[in-house]
Design an enzyme around this catalytic site. Structure first.
Site, PDB file in Angstrom:
ATOM      1  N   GLY A   8       0.841  -1.202   0.000  1.00  0.00           N
ATOM      2  CA  GLY A   8       0.000   0.000   0.000  1.00  0.00           C
ATOM      3  C   GLY A   8       0.873   1.248   0.000  1.00  0.00           C
ATOM      4  N   ARG A  34       0.655  -4.941  -4.947  1.00  0.00           N
ATOM      5  CA  ARG A  34       0.791  -5.943  -3.884  1.00  0.00           C
ATOM      6  C   ARG A  34       1.252  -7.285  -4.465  1.00  0.00           C
ATOM      7  NH1 ARG A  34      -0.805  -3.865   0.846  1.00  0.00           N
ATOM      8  NH2 ARG A  34      -2.521  -2.381   0.949  1.00  0.00           N
ATOM      9  N   ASP A  57       5.800  -5.084   5.766  1.00  0.00           N
ATOM     10  CA  ASP A  57       6.255  -6.422   6.107  1.00  0.00           C
ATOM     11  C   ASP A  57       6.341  -7.370   4.896  1.00  0.00           C
ATOM     12  OD1 ASP A  57       7.133  -7.849   8.376  1.00  0.00           O
ATOM     13  OD2 ASP A  57       5.364  -9.121   8.188  1.00  0.00           O
ATOM     14  N   THR A  61       4.780   2.206   6.319  1.00  0.00           N
ATOM     15  CA  THR A  61       3.370   1.834   6.406  1.00  0.00           C
ATOM     16  C   THR A  61       2.655   2.820   7.308  1.00  0.00           C
ATOM     17  OG1 THR A  61       1.731   0.258   7.267  1.00  0.00           O
ATOM     18  CG2 THR A  61       3.910   0.097   8.212  1.00  0.00           C
ATOM     19  N   ILE A  62       1.435   3.169   6.921  1.00  0.00           N
ATOM     20  CA  ILE A  62       0.655   4.030   7.822  1.00  0.00           C
ATOM     21  C   ILE A  62       0.294   3.261   9.085  1.00  0.00           C
ATOM     22  CG2 ILE A  62      -0.331   5.445   5.964  1.00  0.00           C
ATOM     23  CD1 ILE A  62      -3.025   3.921   6.521  1.00  0.00           C
ATOM     24  N   ASP A  63       0.344   1.919   9.022  1.00  0.00           N
ATOM     25  CA  ASP A  63      -0.125   1.109  10.159  1.00  0.00           C
ATOM     26  C   ASP A  63       0.830   1.143  11.356  1.00  0.00           C
ATOM     27  OD1 ASP A  63      -2.105   0.413   8.371  1.00  0.00           O
ATOM     28  OD2 ASP A  63      -1.252  -1.542   7.893  1.00  0.00           O
ATOM     29  N   ASP A  95       3.090  -0.862  12.150  1.00  0.00           N
ATOM     30  CA  ASP A  95       3.083  -2.178  12.806  1.00  0.00           C
ATOM     31  C   ASP A  95       4.352  -2.991  12.548  1.00  0.00           C
ATOM     32  OD1 ASP A  95       2.667  -2.646  10.125  1.00  0.00           O
ATOM     33  OD2 ASP A  95       0.985  -4.015  10.391  1.00  0.00           O
ATOM     34  N   ARG A 144     -25.563  13.038  18.450  1.00  0.00           N
ATOM     35  CA  ARG A 144     -25.407  11.692  17.882  1.00  0.00           C
ATOM     36  C   ARG A 144     -24.170  10.988  18.398  1.00  0.00           C
ATOM     37  NH1 ARG A 144     -26.475  13.475  11.653  1.00  0.00           N
ATOM     38  NH2 ARG A 144     -28.688  12.945  11.561  1.00  0.00           N
ATOM     39  N   MET A 151      -7.957   2.748   9.586  1.00  0.00           N
ATOM     40  CA  MET A 151      -7.161   1.616   9.085  1.00  0.00           C
ATOM     41  C   MET A 151      -6.191   1.122  10.159  1.00  0.00           C
ATOM     42  SD  MET A 151      -6.254   2.454   5.134  1.00  0.00           S
ATOM     43  CE  MET A 151      -7.390   2.012   3.821  1.00  0.00           C
ATOM     44  N   ARG A 167      -4.982  -2.458   9.887  1.00  0.00           N
ATOM     45  CA  ARG A 167      -4.920  -3.928   9.833  1.00  0.00           C
ATOM     46  C   ARG A 167      -5.034  -4.562  11.196  1.00  0.00           C
ATOM     47  NH1 ARG A 167      -1.636  -5.302   4.719  1.00  0.00           N
ATOM     48  NH2 ARG A 167      -3.469  -5.609   3.439  1.00  0.00           N
ATOM     49  N   ARG A 218     -24.189   7.295  13.705  1.00  0.00           N
ATOM     50  CA  ARG A 218     -23.698   7.285  12.325  1.00  0.00           C
ATOM     51  C   ARG A 218     -22.283   6.716  12.329  1.00  0.00           C
ATOM     52  NH1 ARG A 218     -28.271   8.449  11.523  1.00  0.00           N
ATOM     53  NH2 ARG A 218     -29.131  10.219  10.354  1.00  0.00           N
ATOM     54  N   HIS A 230      -9.040   5.275   2.606  1.00  0.00           N
ATOM     55  CA  HIS A 230      -7.794   5.656   1.935  1.00  0.00           C
ATOM     56  C   HIS A 230      -7.456   7.130   2.069  1.00  0.00           C
ATOM     57  CE1 HIS A 230      -8.682   1.689   0.346  1.00  0.00           C
ATOM     58  NE2 HIS A 230      -7.383   1.585   0.143  1.00  0.00           N
ATOM     59  N   GLN A 274      -6.673   8.328   4.666  1.00  0.00           N
ATOM     60  CA  GLN A 274      -5.545   8.277   5.606  1.00  0.00           C
ATOM     61  C   GLN A 274      -4.214   8.026   4.900  1.00  0.00           C
ATOM     62  OE1 GLN A 274      -7.165   5.742   9.257  1.00  0.00           O
ATOM     63  NE2 GLN A 274      -8.310   5.362   7.383  1.00  0.00           N
ATOM     64  N   ARG A 275      -4.272   7.521   3.682  1.00  0.00           N
ATOM     65  CA  ARG A 275      -3.037   7.187   2.964  1.00  0.00           C
ATOM     66  C   ARG A 275      -2.662   8.243   1.932  1.00  0.00           C
ATOM     67  NH1 ARG A 275      -3.698   1.182   1.628  1.00  0.00           N
ATOM     68  NH2 ARG A 275      -3.293   1.804  -0.504  1.00  0.00           N
TER      69      ARG A 275
HETATM   70  O1  F6P Z   1      -1.338  -1.595   5.191  1.00  0.00           O
HETATM   71  C1  F6P Z   1      -1.873  -0.361   4.863  1.00  0.00           C
HETATM   72  C2  F6P Z   1      -3.351  -0.451   4.675  1.00  0.00           C
HETATM   73  O2  F6P Z   1      -3.829   0.854   4.402  1.00  0.00           O
HETATM   74  C3  F6P Z   1      -4.133  -1.084   5.817  1.00  0.00           C
HETATM   75  O3  F6P Z   1      -4.317  -0.213   6.899  1.00  0.00           O
HETATM   76  C4  F6P Z   1      -5.410  -1.477   5.122  1.00  0.00           C
HETATM   77  O4  F6P Z   1      -6.043  -2.549   5.762  1.00  0.00           O
HETATM   78  C5  F6P Z   1      -4.922  -1.888   3.764  1.00  0.00           C
HETATM   79  O5  F6P Z   1      -3.679  -1.258   3.559  1.00  0.00           O
HETATM   80  C6  F6P Z   1      -5.859  -1.521   2.646  1.00  0.00           C
HETATM   81  O6  F6P Z   1      -5.348  -2.018   1.464  1.00  0.00           O
HETATM   82  P1  F6P Z   1      -5.861  -1.644   0.015  1.00  0.00           P
HETATM   83  O7  F6P Z   1      -5.284  -0.323  -0.357  1.00  0.00           O
HETATM   84  O8  F6P Z   1      -5.324  -2.741  -0.827  1.00  0.00           O
HETATM   85  O9  F6P Z   1      -7.351  -1.587   0.059  1.00  0.00           O
END
Ligand code: F6P
Length: 373
Positions: free
Chosen positions: A42, A103, A134, A156-158, A160, A193, A200, A202, A297, A303, A305-306
């Site tokens: 990603g 990927r 990873d 990675t934004i995660d 992790d 509300r 995101m 993972r 709600r 995305h 976030q990315r």
């Molecule tokens: O690993 C980064 C990430 O944005 C995860 O947080 C998310 O689960 C995944 O990629 C989403 O992947 P894609 O862009 O393939 O939908």
């Protein structure tokens, strides 16, 4: 290996403010290479900043570069672009990756592995800088064991990845979450509300915890700690009984109900065996409304976030990692991954750095919990 670069050329390329230690060619190896650079998995903000830093520092050290398009896929179909100091001008602040990404898992079949090895030779690549999470770095570790000179840069934004305190992209992502929370707060408050924000991450809750803490969440649900829906509802009720008629709840996409399973988009797996997560926000909003009678709600930040420009923190981190990665090439330190530990850029074994998910620090999560409902 291409042999020695003429010293005069190196002197010309190295600005005077570079420390003498970095100019000592016996220390940096004094060998020039054709270095392939790829970004895999990603995308995330800061990838271009790394590419720029590797190329700029690597050029000073006498190396040449080949940009590989779309991650490992570009090595399977020999899709490359020219990469030099001019090509990386003005990309520091740009989101995404100028090289493209995918990927693709190039080691999935014997045939792909063979063509990958053949293409590395055909493209005349002496070494590879692999910028990824990873999965991408796992491939880089495997290739190193097969004799390919790889260096890894963690992204990675995660956040992790083990062995590094932070990955670039993460800071930008949590700033998106924080700003979104600020915006959602005013509309949630106006309408009395419950707003559930799905983020995101993972199987790790870093984005949820940092974004939730910075955005003042009333509850944060993370994969590391299965949640009890009754407790979430109790938190909403407690707040309304105390006179606060709105709540903001942050749920990591991988958050799991105590009695139930992780919520996924469909059962399909990607080339590295990952499922597509998503849906927990919608599930929570529905359940909370049903059980508490509070209008609810959900918002999936997805995305957003990315995308976009990296924050200053991510630009600096990406630049530091990229510069060090280029230096590792010159020092002949392959099979290594650059990493941030404390405030130092270090390098660790790629093999040891991959294959383990860095999960949320429970001390941090307890601190976040002080402010829940
Ligand atoms: O690993 C980064 C990430 O944005 C995860 O947080 C998310 O689960 C995944 O990629 C989403 O992947 P894609 O862009 O393939 O939908």
């Amino acid at each position: 290996m291409r042999g020695e670069a003429p010293l005069s050329r190196l002197n010309f390329l190295l600005p005077s403010w570079i420390e003498p230690a970095a100019m000592d060619r016996s220390k940096i190896g004094g060998v020039t290479m054709n270095v392939g650079i790829l970004t895999g998995g990603g995308d995330c903000p800061g990838l271009n900043a790394v590419i720029r830093a590797v190329v700029k520092r690597g050029t000073q050290l006498g190396h040449g570069f080949t940009g590989i398009k779309d991650g490992w896929k570009g090595l399977l179909n020999r899709s490359t672009i020219k990469l030099d100091a001019e090509a990386v001008l003005g990309i520091l602040q740009a989101g995404g990756t100028m090289l493209g990404t995918s990927r693709t898992n190039p080691l999935k079949s014997r045939a792909d592995t063979d063509s990958l090895m053949k293409n590395i030779k055909a493209l005349d690549l002496d070494s590879l800088v692999c910028i990824g999470g990873d999965d991408t770095l796992g491939v880089a570790a495997k290739l190193f064991s097969m004799g390919i000179k790889t260096v890894g840069v963690p992204k990675t934004i995660d956040n992790d990845l083990s062995a590094t305190d932070f990955t670039f992209g993460f800071d930008t992502a949590i700033n998106v979450v924080t700003e979104s929370m600020d915006r959602l707060r005013s509309t949630a408050e106006s309408h009395h509300r419950v707003m559930v924000v799905e983020v995101m991450g993972r199987h790790a809750g870093w984005i949820a915890v940092y974004g939730g803490m910075a955005g003042g969440a009333d509850a944060i649900l993370i994969p590391e700690k299965p949640f009890d829906i009754d407790e979430v509802c109790a938190c909403v009720n407690r707040r309304s009984e105390a006179g606060t008629l709105f709540s903001l709840i942050v749920a990591a996409e991988g958050a799991v109900p105590k009695e139930g399973n992780m919520i996924t988009q469909n059962g399909e797996l990607d080339a590295f065996g990952h499922v597509r997560l998503g849906g927990v926000g919608e599930f929570l909003a529905r359940e909370i409304e049903k059980r508490t009678n509070h209008e609810s709600r959900h918002v999936v930040l997805g995305h957003l976030q990315r995308g976009g420009s990296p924050t200053a923190f991510d630009r600096v981190l990406a630049t530091r990692l990229g510069v060090r990665a280029a230096e590792l090439i010159s020092e002949g330190r392959f099979g290594r991954m650059v990493a941030l530990q404390g405030n130092r850029i270090v390098d660790v074994s790629l093999e040891e750095a991959t294959g383990k998910t860095k999960t949320v620090d429970m001390e941090l999560f307890r601190t976040a919990g002080v402010f829940f409902g």
